[in-house]
Design a protein around this motif. Structure first.
Motif, mmCIF file in Angstrom:
data_model
loop_
_atom_site.group_PDB
_atom_site.id
_atom_site.type_symbol
_atom_site.label_atom_id
_atom_site.label_comp_id
_atom_site.label_asym_id
_atom_site.label_seq_id
_atom_site.Cartn_x
_atom_site.Cartn_y
_atom_site.Cartn_z
ATOM 1 N N SER A 192 1.215 65.369 3.373
ATOM 2 C CA SER A 192 0.970 65.771 1.987
ATOM 3 C C SER A 192 2.145 65.329 1.131
ATOM 4 C CB SER A 192 0.792 67.296 1.906
ATOM 5 O OG SER A 192 0.463 67.700 0.596
ATOM 6 N N GLU A 193 1.900 64.351 0.236
ATOM 7 C CA GLU A 193 2.987 63.736 -0.520
ATOM 8 C C GLU A 193 2.616 63.602 -1.992
ATOM 9 O OE1 GLU A 193 4.577 60.600 2.852
ATOM 10 O OE2 GLU A 193 2.750 60.109 1.727
ATOM 11 N N ALA A 194 3.556 63.962 -2.858
ATOM 12 C CA ALA A 194 3.329 63.836 -4.294
ATOM 13 C C ALA A 194 4.649 63.518 -4.982
ATOM 14 C CB ALA A 194 2.740 65.120 -4.870
ATOM 15 N N GLY A 195 4.701 62.408 -5.703
ATOM 16 C CA GLY A 195 5.916 62.052 -6.408
ATOM 17 C C GLY A 195 5.694 60.856 -7.311
ATOM 18 N N PHE A 224 11.139 62.558 -7.511
ATOM 19 C CA PHE A 224 11.206 61.950 -8.832
ATOM 20 C C PHE A 224 11.672 60.495 -8.728
ATOM 21 C CE2 PHE A 224 12.120 66.193 -11.194
ATOM 22 C CZ PHE A 224 10.753 66.401 -11.375
ATOM 23 N N GLY A 225 11.889 60.030 -7.491
ATOM 24 C CA GLY A 225 12.403 58.689 -7.299
ATOM 25 C C GLY A 225 11.528 57.790 -6.463
ATOM 26 N N GLU A 226 10.409 58.324 -5.962
ATOM 27 C CA GLU A 226 9.467 57.543 -5.166
ATOM 28 C C GLU A 226 8.048 57.875 -5.613
ATOM 29 O OE1 GLU A 226 10.045 57.616 -0.871
ATOM 30 O OE2 GLU A 226 12.005 58.548 -1.189
ATOM 31 N N THR A 227 7.213 56.861 -5.699
ATOM 32 C CA THR A 227 5.818 57.082 -6.069
ATOM 33 C C THR A 227 5.000 57.325 -4.804
ATOM 34 O OG1 THR A 227 6.010 55.709 -8.046
ATOM 35 C CG2 THR A 227 3.793 56.077 -7.171
ATOM 36 N N MET A 228 4.318 58.456 -4.761
ATOM 37 C CA MET A 228 3.466 58.806 -3.623
ATOM 38 C C MET A 228 2.393 59.776 -4.097
ATOM 39 S SD MET A 228 6.305 61.184 -1.677
ATOM 40 C CE MET A 228 7.677 60.149 -2.175
ATOM 41 N N ASN A 229 1.212 59.648 -3.527
ATOM 42 C CA ASN A 229 0.080 60.449 -4.003
ATOM 43 C C ASN A 229 -0.967 60.461 -2.890
ATOM 44 O OD1 ASN A 229 -1.847 61.745 -5.580
ATOM 45 N ND2 ASN A 229 -1.357 60.546 -7.414
ATOM 46 N N ASN A 230 -0.727 61.250 -1.857
ATOM 47 C CA ASN A 230 -1.468 61.061 -0.623
ATOM 48 C C ASN A 230 -1.649 62.369 0.137
ATOM 49 O OD1 ASN A 230 -2.606 59.584 1.581
ATOM 50 N ND2 ASN A 230 -0.634 59.678 2.637
ATOM 51 N N LEU A 231 -2.864 62.623 0.574
ATOM 52 C CA LEU A 231 -3.171 63.739 1.463
ATOM 53 C C LEU A 231 -3.981 63.199 2.629
ATOM 54 C CD1 LEU A 231 -3.246 66.789 2.144
ATOM 55 C CD2 LEU A 231 -5.347 66.934 0.761
ATOM 56 N N GLU A 232 -3.430 63.255 3.833
ATOM 57 C CA GLU A 232 -4.096 62.764 5.034
ATOM 58 C C GLU A 232 -4.227 63.897 6.043
ATOM 59 O OE1 GLU A 232 -2.260 59.322 6.746
ATOM 60 O OE2 GLU A 232 -1.589 58.570 4.793
ATOM 61 N N TYR A 234 9.789 71.759 -7.446
ATOM 62 C CA TYR A 234 8.979 72.592 -8.335
ATOM 63 C C TYR A 234 7.896 71.766 -9.019
ATOM 64 C CZ TYR A 234 11.940 76.786 -8.119
ATOM 65 O OH TYR A 234 12.611 77.908 -7.701
ATOM 66 N N ASP A 235 8.286 70.667 -9.636
ATOM 67 C CA ASP A 235 7.371 69.927 -10.497
ATOM 68 C C ASP A 235 6.236 69.270 -9.713
ATOM 69 O OD1 ASP A 235 6.700 68.854 -13.161
ATOM 70 O OD2 ASP A 235 7.183 66.934 -12.252
ATOM 71 N N MET A 236 6.595 68.475 -8.700
ATOM 72 C CA MET A 236 5.598 67.770 -7.908
ATOM 73 C C MET A 236 5.377 68.414 -6.545
ATOM 74 S SD MET A 236 4.694 65.460 -10.003
ATOM 75 C CE MET A 236 3.662 64.418 -8.971
ATOM 76 N N GLY A 237 6.389 69.133 -6.077
ATOM 77 C CA GLY A 237 6.305 69.707 -4.742
ATOM 78 C C GLY A 237 5.202 70.729 -4.565
ATOM 79 N N VAL A 238 4.874 71.448 -5.646
ATOM 80 C CA VAL A 238 3.807 72.443 -5.490
ATOM 81 C C VAL A 238 2.461 71.787 -5.191
ATOM 82 C CG1 VAL A 238 4.888 74.281 -6.841
ATOM 83 C CG2 VAL A 238 3.511 72.563 -7.998
ATOM 84 N N TYR A 239 2.278 70.516 -5.607
ATOM 85 C CA TYR A 239 1.060 69.805 -5.215
ATOM 86 C C TYR A 239 1.025 69.625 -3.698
ATOM 87 C CZ TYR A 239 0.155 68.387 -10.086
ATOM 88 O OH TYR A 239 -0.115 68.370 -11.429
ATOM 89 N N SER A 240 2.150 69.183 -3.135
ATOM 90 C CA SER A 240 2.218 68.969 -1.695
ATOM 91 C C SER A 240 2.050 70.277 -0.928
ATOM 92 C CB SER A 240 3.555 68.322 -1.315
ATOM 93 O OG SER A 240 3.720 67.083 -1.941
ATOM 94 N N ARG A 297 -6.709 59.804 -1.700
ATOM 95 C CA ARG A 297 -5.675 58.886 -2.160
ATOM 96 C C ARG A 297 -6.166 58.176 -3.413
ATOM 97 N NH1 ARG A 297 -5.199 55.450 2.297
ATOM 98 N NH2 ARG A 297 -4.279 57.199 3.434
ATOM 99 N N PRO A 298 -5.704 58.541 -4.611
ATOM 100 C CA PRO A 298 -4.702 59.561 -4.889
ATOM 101 C C PRO A 298 -5.262 60.967 -4.710
ATOM 102 C CG PRO A 298 -5.614 58.756 -6.943
ATOM 103 C CD PRO A 298 -6.207 57.894 -5.858
ATOM 104 N N MET A 299 -4.369 61.906 -4.497
ATOM 105 C CA MET A 299 -4.831 63.271 -4.257
ATOM 106 C C MET A 299 -4.536 64.228 -5.410
ATOM 107 S SD MET A 299 -2.348 65.843 -3.212
ATOM 108 C CE MET A 299 -0.678 65.898 -2.558
ATOM 109 N N GLN A 300 -3.738 63.799 -6.399
ATOM 110 C CA GLN A 300 -3.447 64.730 -7.500
ATOM 111 C C GLN A 300 -3.312 64.044 -8.849
ATOM 112 O OE1 GLN A 300 -0.246 64.718 -9.075
ATOM 113 N NE2 GLN A 300 0.485 63.070 -7.756
ATOM 114 N N SER A 301 -3.913 62.877 -9.025
ATOM 115 C CA SER A 301 -3.888 62.212 -10.320
ATOM 116 C C SER A 301 -4.808 62.920 -11.308
ATOM 117 C CB SER A 301 -4.318 60.749 -10.171
ATOM 118 O OG SER A 301 -3.406 60.033 -9.370
#
Length: 358
Positions: free
Chosen positions: A185-188, A267-275, A209-215, A286-290
């Motif tokens: 589970s990755e979001a960034g 905040f430094g890597e782009t990721m948007n994935n739930l596997e 806080y900002d993106m981590g709650v998605y993961s 994929r993407p999982m939270q756009s």
């Protein structure tokens, strides 16, 4: 704006929430609820206000802002009456305004508790953006205020209103591909200017806080379980910018039955994935939270196409119907509080370099 805001004092972590009866004050399901947006930054301006033009059960009627120059722009664009315009000092007067049924808190995380409680004390239903607050204690204070004032509280987890996400949540229970073994589970994101308050610890800044709650939330809803322990590490490639908060957090969450979730946010890597890997196959989003285009696939070739509706409009209509019909909201305060409790445990694990029980 900071000099006129105070934060709640810490008084202990309460994970329970009392359930009080709701009076069901909305007489007709044909009435649109009036929504006031508190905070007119990017999310309100570019996403929520436009989405409220597409909703069937609620509409934009009021604003609360500390930026006077924004008021005429919003009034011209959305026809907001002078009597429905407030600032942070007189927001409590919204209690006397029958045009407003719901107050949507869209402020920096560190201010959520203060203004969500003000909204509840004004007798208005509360929609609060994620992350719910800085601490689980603050989350509990919001829940208590809403219960005391007999108003509904919903957290702005739009993903749980999205159709493919709901399918993943259902599969956590029905297990069409067998028992779950592990999850990624990755979001960034990387790129663009970071909003200054997101670099401030006291304001609830940081990737976790900002993106981590998605993961974190995805780990919970994709397994249908609560984690029992976590390990974590935090890092930054820009120490001159990230002096108070994390730029990247990697964490491993342990769930009952030996399920492991590898999570990451940045905040430094782009990721948007739930596997999700199971005994008999796999599936992913994929993407999982756009904001749009959430889609996926399964090991047997099933394609999960994007939902065509506006996510924020669906979210707000669902929450409005819960008020109108006096039913349970899809994402209550306890959901937001559980994620913040885990955020705090992840931060503790990263600081101590130890495995922390949840």
């Amino acid at each position: 704006m900071d000099n006129r805001r105070t934060f709640l004092k810490k008084s202990g972590l309460l994970l329970g929430a009392a359930l009080l009866p709701f009076p069901g004050c909305i007489a007709s399901s044909q009435k649109k609820l009036g929504v006031a947006l508190v905070g007119l930054g990017y999310y309100s301006t570019d996403l929520l206000a436009p989405a409220l033009q597409q909703t069937d059960h609620c509409e934009l009627r009021g604003i609360v802002t500390g930026s006077p120059e924004k008021i005429p722009v919003w009034q011209k664009r959305y026809g907001i009456k002078d009597t429905n315009v407030y600032n942070y000092e007189n927001m409590h007067e919204i209690a006397n305004n029958d045009d407003i049924d719901v107050v949507y808190i869209v402020l920096p995380t560190g201010l959520h508790a203060e203004y969500a409680i003000k909204a509840a004390d004004a007798g208005k239903h509360v929609w609060c953006e994620k992350p719910m607050a800085r601490t689980a204690e603050e989350c509990q204070h919001i829940i208590d205020a809403c219960n005391k004032n007999r108003v509904k509280l919903s957290i702005g987890y739009r993903m749980q209103h999205e159709t493919n996400t709901q399918k993943i949540m259902n599969w956590a229970e029905t297990k069409p591909y067998g028992n779950i073994k592990n999850v990624i589970s990755e979001a960034g994101y990387n790129g663009g200017t970071i909003t200054p308050w997101k670099l401030q610890k006291e304001m609830g800044g940081g990737a976790i806080y900002d993106m981590g709650v998605y993961s974190i939330n995805a780990a919970r809803y994709s397994t249908g379980m609560e984690p029992i322990a976590v390990t974590a590490e935090q890092s930054t490639r820009r120490p001159d910018i990230f002096t108070e908060v994390d730029e990247t957090t990697s964490f491993k969450m342990e769930f009952p039955g030996g399920i492991i979730v590898d999570g990451k946010t940045s905040f430094g890597e782009t990721m948007n994935n739930l596997e999700v890997t199971t005994e008999d196959g796999w599936y992913y989003l994929r993407p999982m939270q756009s904001y749009s285009g959430v889609q996926g696939k399964t090991s047997d070739g099933l394609v999960l196409p994007p939902m065509k509706k506006n996510q924020q409009a669906v979210q707000m209509d669902d929450d409005a119907l819960a008020i109108i019909n006096d039913t349970e909201v899809l994402v209550p305060g306890i959901e937001g509080m559980k994620d913040i409790h885990i955020v705090q445990k992840i931060n503790e694990a990263a600081e101590t370099n130890q495995r922390i029980l949840i």
